[in-house]
Design a protein around this motif. Sequence first.
Motif, PDB file in Angstrom:
ATOM      1  N   ALA A   5       7.248  12.350 -75.200  1.00  0.00           N
ATOM      2  CA  ALA A   5       8.413  11.555 -74.819  1.00  0.00           C
ATOM      3  C   ALA A   5       8.075  10.494 -73.767  1.00  0.00           C
ATOM      4  O   ALA A   5       8.791   9.491 -73.636  1.00  0.00           O
ATOM      5  N   LEU A   6       7.003  10.709 -73.015  1.00  0.00           N
ATOM      6  CA  LEU A   6       6.609   9.745 -71.991  1.00  0.00           C
ATOM      7  C   LEU A   6       5.873   8.538 -72.575  1.00  0.00           C
ATOM      8  O   LEU A   6       5.752   7.508 -71.904  1.00  0.00           O
ATOM      9  N   SER A   7       5.402   8.652 -73.813  1.00  0.00           N
ATOM     10  CA  SER A   7       4.673   7.537 -74.429  1.00  0.00           C
ATOM     11  C   SER A   7       5.511   6.264 -74.500  1.00  0.00           C
ATOM     12  O   SER A   7       5.022   5.172 -74.160  1.00  0.00           O
ATOM     13  N   GLU A  30      18.587  13.703 -87.220  1.00  0.00           N
ATOM     14  CA  GLU A  30      19.781  12.972 -87.630  1.00  0.00           C
ATOM     15  C   GLU A  30      19.576  11.469 -87.804  1.00  0.00           C
ATOM     16  O   GLU A  30      20.543  10.702 -87.807  1.00  0.00           O
ATOM     17  N   LEU A  31      18.324  11.021 -87.951  1.00  0.00           N
ATOM     18  CA  LEU A  31      18.078   9.628 -88.294  1.00  0.00           C
ATOM     19  C   LEU A  31      17.865   9.542 -89.799  1.00  0.00           C
ATOM     20  O   LEU A  31      17.109  10.328 -90.376  1.00  0.00           O
ATOM     21  N   SER A  32      18.520   8.603 -90.444  1.00  0.00           N
ATOM     22  CA  SER A  32      18.374   8.485 -91.890  1.00  0.00           C
ATOM     23  C   SER A  32      16.982   7.960 -92.238  1.00  0.00           C
ATOM     24  O   SER A  32      16.327   7.293 -91.424  1.00  0.00           O
ATOM     25  N   GLY A  72      15.995   6.426 -75.148  1.00  0.00           N
ATOM     26  CA  GLY A  72      17.348   6.980 -75.264  1.00  0.00           C
ATOM     27  C   GLY A  72      17.411   8.146 -76.239  1.00  0.00           C
ATOM     28  O   GLY A  72      18.121   9.135 -76.000  1.00  0.00           O
ATOM     29  N   HIS A  73      16.660   8.044 -77.336  1.00  0.00           N
ATOM     30  CA  HIS A  73      16.603   9.136 -78.316  1.00  0.00           C
ATOM     31  C   HIS A  73      16.036  10.405 -77.685  1.00  0.00           C
ATOM     32  O   HIS A  73      16.573  11.509 -77.865  1.00  0.00           O
ATOM     33  N   HIS A  74      14.953  10.237 -76.902  1.00  0.00           N
ATOM     34  CA  HIS A  74      14.335  11.397 -76.246  1.00  0.00           C
ATOM     35  C   HIS A  74      15.267  11.989 -75.190  1.00  0.00           C
ATOM     36  O   HIS A  74      15.316  13.223 -75.013  1.00  0.00           O
ATOM     37  N   LEU A  75      15.989  11.120 -74.490  1.00  0.00           N
ATOM     38  CA  LEU A  75      16.949  11.628 -73.503  1.00  0.00           C
ATOM     39  C   LEU A  75      18.062  12.426 -74.185  1.00  0.00           C
ATOM     40  O   LEU A  75      18.480  13.485 -73.686  1.00  0.00           O
ATOM     41  N   LYS A  76      18.529  11.927 -75.309  1.00  0.00           N
ATOM     42  CA  LYS A  76      19.600  12.601 -76.040  1.00  0.00           C
ATOM     43  C   LYS A  76      19.191  14.017 -76.441  1.00  0.00           C
ATOM     44  O   LYS A  76      20.001  14.963 -76.372  1.00  0.00           O
TER      45      LYS A  76
END
Length: 233
Positions: free
Chosen positions: A212-214, A149-151, A195-199
């Motif tokens: 995601a840890l990077s 969902e990112l343009s 925040g994106h990875h948490l979402k």
Amino acid sequence: MDDLAAALEMSVSGLTRLAGRSVDQGLFHRVRSGRDAQGWNATLTDTGFARLEAAWPTNLASVRRHFLDHLARAAPSTRAAYPVRNVLLRLHGPVGRCGHAHAHISSTRTFVYTAAVILSVLLALVLLAAAAPKVQLKGDIPGGLVARELSAGLVRFIGVCELIAAVGLVAGIWWQPLGIAAATGVAVLLLGAIGHHLKWGDYRDSATRSAALSPVLFLCVAVAAAITLAASL
């Protein structure tokens, strides 16, 4: 005595009178020159050397006040002042406690600056590698971000920001305020990535947890780069 008078820009007679008073105070004694039967050499006594040693911190402070401070104000963020500063510290540092303290500070600052350079270059290389596919919208990473969902325009904008930050980090090696600003910007980008990875629950999924840890790891690098750059000012 003639050579000493020339070095001090004094007349020989004036230096002779000064030497006489210094001899009376036990600061040095005069001995016949081995090269000139009519000449004299001035030799420091232990008392004279102790007086000279005590005067060195004042001399160093005067050099700093009248020269190095002006150089720092003329170019506050350049590294050009450090070679001159280090030479003076090597000349004055071994003599007296004040010199030792300044030499220790200089050594610590050099270590911190070296760490800042390493962290900045490492982070800049990572950013360049991450930015290239985003700017071109090629590869799995841009495709995955668009699928989440990112343009495409936002993905490309993130890539451009990463490129600018990489350039700022490299330039910040010479002008630390720019490097600090770039590292801070990188930290903001990485917080957004976290925040994106948490979402999307990437930290709960073992298949995506490593990737995601990077951002967490490089957030630590960005913060460390900003701190060391600030400390090396």
